[in-house]
Design an enzyme around this catalytic site. Sequence first.
Site, PDB file in Angstrom:
ATOM      1  N   ARG A   1     -38.070  59.154   4.634  1.00 35.42           N
ATOM      2  CA  ARG A   1     -37.923  58.846   6.058  1.00 35.42           C
ATOM      3  C   ARG A   1     -39.223  58.358   6.670  1.00 35.42           C
ATOM      4  NH1 ARG A   1     -33.649  62.427   9.094  1.00 35.42           N
ATOM      5  NH2 ARG A   1     -31.996  62.548   7.540  1.00 35.42           N
TER       6      ARG A   1
ATOM      7  N   GLY B   1     -50.006  63.319   4.560  1.00 32.54           N
ATOM      8  CA  GLY B   1     -49.068  63.760   5.583  1.00 32.54           C
ATOM      9  C   GLY B   1     -48.013  64.689   5.033  1.00 32.54           C
ATOM     10  N   THR B   2     -48.134  65.027   3.747  1.00 31.22           N
ATOM     11  CA  THR B   2     -47.197  65.938   3.097  1.00 31.22           C
ATOM     12  C   THR B   2     -47.338  67.338   3.680  1.00 31.22           C
ATOM     13  OG1 THR B   2     -47.315  64.678   1.044  1.00 31.22           O
ATOM     14  CG2 THR B   2     -46.551  66.937   0.877  1.00 31.22           C
ATOM     15  N   THR B   3     -46.216  68.006   3.908  1.00 25.37           N
ATOM     16  CA  THR B   3     -46.249  69.381   4.404  1.00 25.37           C
ATOM     17  C   THR B   3     -45.875  70.338   3.281  1.00 25.37           C
ATOM     18  OG1 THR B   3     -43.951  69.259   5.178  1.00 25.37           O
ATOM     19  CG2 THR B   3     -45.678  68.647   6.739  1.00 25.37           C
TER      20      THR B   3
ATOM     21  N   ARG C   1     -40.867  58.250  -6.630  1.00 25.39           N
ATOM     22  CA  ARG C   1     -40.858  59.098  -7.819  1.00 25.39           C
ATOM     23  C   ARG C   1     -40.160  58.381  -8.978  1.00 25.39           C
ATOM     24  NH1 ARG C   1     -36.492  60.625  -4.828  1.00 25.39           N
ATOM     25  NH2 ARG C   1     -34.538  60.907  -5.983  1.00 25.39           N
TER      26      ARG C   1
ATOM     27  N   HIS D   1     -35.965  70.894  13.162  1.00 27.63           N
ATOM     28  CA  HIS D   1     -36.008  69.624  12.442  1.00 27.63           C
ATOM     29  C   HIS D   1     -34.631  69.306  11.872  1.00 27.63           C
ATOM     30  CE1 HIS D   1     -40.401  70.279  12.466  1.00 27.63           C
ATOM     31  NE2 HIS D   1     -40.477  68.966  12.327  1.00 27.63           N
TER      32      HIS D   1
ATOM     33  N   GLY E   1     -44.965  72.394   8.562  1.00 27.42           N
ATOM     34  CA  GLY E   1     -46.423  72.412   8.505  1.00 27.42           C
ATOM     35  C   GLY E   1     -47.044  72.427   9.884  1.00 27.42           C
TER      36      GLY E   1
ATOM     37  N   LYS F   1     -34.826  68.546   5.884  1.00 27.50           N
ATOM     38  CA  LYS F   1     -36.228  68.958   5.688  1.00 27.50           C
ATOM     39  C   LYS F   1     -36.289  70.084   4.661  1.00 27.50           C
ATOM     40  CE  LYS F   1     -40.411  70.229   8.231  1.00 27.50           C
ATOM     41  NZ  LYS F   1     -41.210  69.211   7.517  1.00 27.50           N
TER      42      LYS F   1
ATOM     43  N   ASN G   1     -48.976  66.691  10.762  1.00 28.15           N
ATOM     44  CA  ASN G   1     -48.254  65.964  11.800  1.00 28.15           C
ATOM     45  C   ASN G   1     -49.191  64.898  12.367  1.00 28.15           C
ATOM     46  OD1 ASN G   1     -47.012  65.175  14.350  1.00 28.15           O
ATOM     47  ND2 ASN G   1     -45.664  66.940  14.059  1.00 28.15           N
ATOM     48  N   THR G   2     -48.780  63.634  12.290  1.00 25.33           N
ATOM     49  CA  THR G   2     -49.638  62.536  12.734  1.00 25.33           C
ATOM     50  C   THR G   2     -49.354  62.095  14.170  1.00 25.33           C
ATOM     51  OG1 THR G   2     -48.098  61.010  11.638  1.00 25.33           O
ATOM     52  CG2 THR G   2     -50.085  61.636  10.422  1.00 25.33           C
TER      53      THR G   2
END
Length: 261
Positions: A12, A93-95, A35, A150, A160, A154, A119-120
Amino acid sequence: MLKIAVVGASGRMGQSILRLAKSMGNVAVVGALVRPGSPAEDKEVPDWPHICYTSDRGAGLAEAEVVLDFAAASDEIGLVRHCVDYGLPLLVGTTGLEASTRQVLEQAAKKIPVLIAPNTSKGVNILLELVHRAAAALDEDYDIEILEAHHGRKNDAPSGTALRLGEEAAEARHKRLDAVSVHHRKGQTGPRRGGDIGFSVVRGGDIAGEHTVYLAGPGERLELTHRASSRDTFAHGALDAARWLAGRRAGLYEMRDVLGF
């Protein structure tokens, strides 16, 4: 023109970044990693028809000046090592990062610029500052609870961002979050322990992201809330952060550094 590679490009956030980068004019996507075995692998990237999704890390990152990582946390360590080997700035940005992965990132930051941003969104990072100030100003007569919501797909909980909000509140009161956090309440729990920070989680629908921090005291309650109505707000923040990260000296950074406070 900043050349970026997006890891987790079929997800996403990856899709939002790829789409917005095309419209910005000063960012070029040169790699879109997925992946191995992904349905997207080897297909052309919409809006970037000269780029194909790939699981080949070497090929996908070959021309990049900054790497934006929004893939599963389990893929992190190999990517970090690649970025160190080739001197590539890395935005994570990975949580849901494990403590061991965080340590790897901290070590990498001695050699390359690393920006960890669960979170950006610019607004969320302002919220972090406000929560820190509020928790410091209001004593433990004010109980802290954090509610996050969310979309149903998720993978991690709490988010995070929720955990980062909890860390800010705990640090403001000179505590460690793992010593005061409460993630489960059921049955006869007894009275609330003073100083605890409670977490509640909602999952459902297509909620982009909502976070509320409650500071509930005698006769009053302060609520600090951020609601994202579109994932684009995170993508905009990530692209702004990538431009900021390019050319930085080695070090560990966060969105506060990007925003200048």
